[in-house]
Enzyme design. Structure first.
Site: not given
Length: 218
Positions: A56, A114
């Site tokens: 993102d 992540y």
């Protein structure tokens, strides 16, 4: 097969601060767009890049895996050097190798990891501010760790994100979710088979709300 081309795999690192995410979009600065332009400048070919994931806006990567096909045969070291010569300073190709023509990093990736950094402070330092989210200095870590443990397993995460495909499944498997405090920061690390769009941001937001006492585990 002769005449089709040669397949390549790259590992790319980038600082996503200046980009509107990974995926190429007309008129918008993205990491994929920067890589495609660099490959075109280096090879003279406009390629279609396949990636292991779509990060993102503002998200960074230490090891994004990509694949593509070129009509000309390049040695991997030559291709790596030529591509890096045309990339901006915040995007770098770390590795380049040959790959099967149909190699798809997204389908071949068995796990993705992540890491989200939190800065629990009232007065944030301007150094590295783009790499950590400033949060309350009074977070209760144990409820956050307990909540993180509940994420592990195969669950429907529809409340935390949306599928990249319209009508796609929102069930995902998380096999590790942990919090670590170090050097004044809290690292939230999550590993799973795949992630929904916005899923990690929303999960971390929920953990912070629990740490601040605004959200309970019941």
């Amino acid at each position: 097969m002769i005449g089709i081309g040669s397949g390549y795999r790259m590992v790319v690192a980038y600082d996503g601060t200046a980009y509107h995410g990974w995926q190429a979009q007309a008129g918008i600065s993205t990491v994929e767009g920067a890589l495609v332009l660099a490959l075109a400048a280096a090879t003279g070919e406009r390629v279609r890049v396949r990636a292991a994931g779509r990060t993102d806006t503002g998200v960074h990567a230490h090891g994004q895996v990509v694949a593509f096909v070129l009509s000309r045969n390049w040695s991997p070291p030559q291709l790596l050097a030529a591509t890096n010569a045309h990339l901006p300073a915040d995007v770098t190709v770390l590795e380049a190798d040959r790959a099967e023509l149909d190699f798809d990093p997204r389908r071949r990736a068995w796990r993705r990891t992540y890491r989200y950094l939190l800065a629990p402070t009232r007065v944030p330092s301007p150094v590295g501010r783009q790499y950590a989210w400033r949060v309350s200095p009074h977070l209760e870590m144990e409820p956050m760790r307990e909540a993180a443990r509940l994420l592990v397993g195969r669950h429907d995460f529809a409340a935390f994100g949306r599928s990249p495909q319209p009508g796609g499944s929102t069930v995902r498997t998380i096999d590790m979710a942990a919090l670590e405090s170090r050097a004044g920061l809290i690292a939230v690390e999550v590993r799973g088979d795949a992630f929904l769009r916005g899923m990690l941001r929303n999960l971390v937001g929920a953990l912070v709300a629990i740490g601040e006492g605004r959200l309970g585990l019941a």
